[in-house]
Design a protein around this motif. Structure first.
Motif, mmCIF file in Angstrom:
data_model
loop_
_atom_site.group_PDB
_atom_site.id
_atom_site.type_symbol
_atom_site.label_atom_id
_atom_site.label_comp_id
_atom_site.label_asym_id
_atom_site.label_seq_id
_atom_site.Cartn_x
_atom_site.Cartn_y
_atom_site.Cartn_z
ATOM 1 N N UNK A 242 0.845 -1.202 0.000
ATOM 2 C CA UNK A 242 0.000 0.000 0.000
ATOM 3 C C UNK A 242 0.879 1.250 0.000
ATOM 4 N N UNK A 243 1.919 1.245 -0.828
ATOM 5 C CA UNK A 243 2.884 2.339 -0.796
ATOM 6 C C UNK A 243 2.242 3.679 -1.150
ATOM 7 N N UNK A 244 1.416 3.700 -2.186
ATOM 8 C CA UNK A 244 0.805 4.963 -2.605
ATOM 9 C C UNK A 244 -0.170 5.465 -1.548
ATOM 10 N N UNK A 245 -0.966 4.558 -0.995
ATOM 11 C CA UNK A 245 -1.895 4.953 0.060
ATOM 12 C C UNK A 245 -1.137 5.463 1.279
ATOM 13 N N UNK A 246 -0.078 4.762 1.666
ATOM 14 C CA UNK A 246 0.718 5.194 2.811
ATOM 15 C C UNK A 246 1.295 6.581 2.575
ATOM 16 N N UNK A 247 1.785 6.813 1.358
ATOM 17 C CA UNK A 247 2.336 8.128 1.026
ATOM 18 C C UNK A 247 1.264 9.205 1.147
ATOM 19 N N UNK A 248 0.059 8.888 0.714
ATOM 20 C CA UNK A 248 -1.022 9.883 0.786
ATOM 21 C C UNK A 248 -1.355 10.223 2.228
ATOM 22 N N UNK A 249 -1.313 9.244 3.115
ATOM 23 C CA UNK A 249 -1.649 9.512 4.510
ATOM 24 C C UNK A 249 -0.506 10.210 5.239
ATOM 25 N N UNK A 250 0.732 9.981 4.794
ATOM 26 C CA UNK A 250 1.826 10.785 5.311
ATOM 27 C C UNK A 250 1.646 12.245 4.944
ATOM 28 N N UNK A 251 1.158 12.467 3.723
ATOM 29 C CA UNK A 251 0.874 13.837 3.288
ATOM 30 C C UNK A 251 -0.238 14.455 4.125
#
Length: 274
Positions: free
Chosen positions: A148-157
């Motif tokens: 879930x790399x893209x999702x994780x990146x979005x939640x870091x944002x």
């Protein structure tokens, strides 16, 4: 008096799941609500259910990834209710994909919805807000989650957006927080690693609280709400020990990391932090 009486709130992605629960609960506690969803019939069902129970709700359908739609949502709120006091950035996308096998088109769509959608809606809302509250939807996936790399990146944002907006908007009386819930929804079902959580309705009271004046002193926080437990999550900060040297070379850095990392070789894994 209901704690949201007199307040007008925009809730994105409110056609089902968490968004629907947030909208219904806010309306039950006195808020006038703008129901946004990309699926207009679903949004209409939620609005109709609220008005049938004596509440106030209107629909503004469309994608939060469209900045014009973000402005329309805010304009809909001020036109219908004369003001906007709150925004819940709930709309989001999630899917599972291994690194190296992800689809760039899906990656872009997720970032545009989860990150840009939050930015667009926040940017539009604060132009008309005179104080009030913004609630973002975060996730512990921001610490890194397998497939879930893209999702994780979005939640870091989202965590960064929450902290930055809270700092900037403090003097305008606008609070900004993020809720990091575990609830069993259609989107959560896409997470093959997820532990089933409570119902969306079990999360709604926290969002209603954050929208209300009772949370007047709460801003810039990442709030975890899962499995009957409520706590504030730490923002990025140094971890002890902090090692100081007059000069550093490769050998000293090697020695330092022997002190910094736990004995568990999996110390960087998401599963440890979960």
């Amino acid at each position: 008096m209901a704690i949201l009486t007199g307040k007008a709130v925009v809730i994105t992605g409110a056609g089902q799941g968490l968004g629907r629960a947030f909208a219904s609960h806010a309306a039950e506690h006195g808020a006038a609500v703008v129901i946004n969803d990309i699926d207009e019939p679903l949004a209409r069902q939620v609005a109709d259910a609220i008005t049938e129970r004596g509440g106030k709700a209107v629909v503004s359908a469309g994608s939060v990834a469209d900045p014009q739609q973000a402005e329309i949502m805010v304009d809909t709120c001020t036109a219908a209710f004369g003001r906007i006091d709150g925004l819940v950035n709930n709309a989001g996308i999630r899917y599972q994909a291994s690194i190296g096998e992800d689809d760039p088109t899906r990656m872009r769509e997720l970032i545009e919805t989860n990150v840009l959608g939050t930015l667009y809606c926040t940017n539009a809302a604060v132009q008309s807000m005179r104080g009030g509250s913004i609630v973002n939807l975060g996730s512990v996936a921001m610490a890194g989650q397998p497939t879930a790399l893209t999702y994780s990146a979005s939640k870091g944002a989202i965590a960064s957006i929450t902290a930055g907006a809270a700092n900037e908007l403090h003097d305008k009386g606008i609070r900004v927080n993020a809720v990091c819930p575990v609830a069993w929804t259609r989107m959560a079902a896409a997470d093959t690693t997820a532990v089933p959580g409570g119902s969306p309705e079990s999360i709604a009271p926290l969002v209603t609280y954050l929208l209300s004046d009772r949370s007047a002193k709460v801003t810039g926080q990442l709030i975890r709400f899962a499995h009957g437990k409520l706590h504030v999550m730490g923002q990025t900060s140094p971890k002890e020990p902090v090692i100081e040297q007059d000069g550093w070379d490769v050998e000293k850095i090697t020695e330092a990391f022997e002190l910094l990392q736990p004995e568990d070789p999996a110390w960087v894994r998401w599963g440890v932090a979960r």
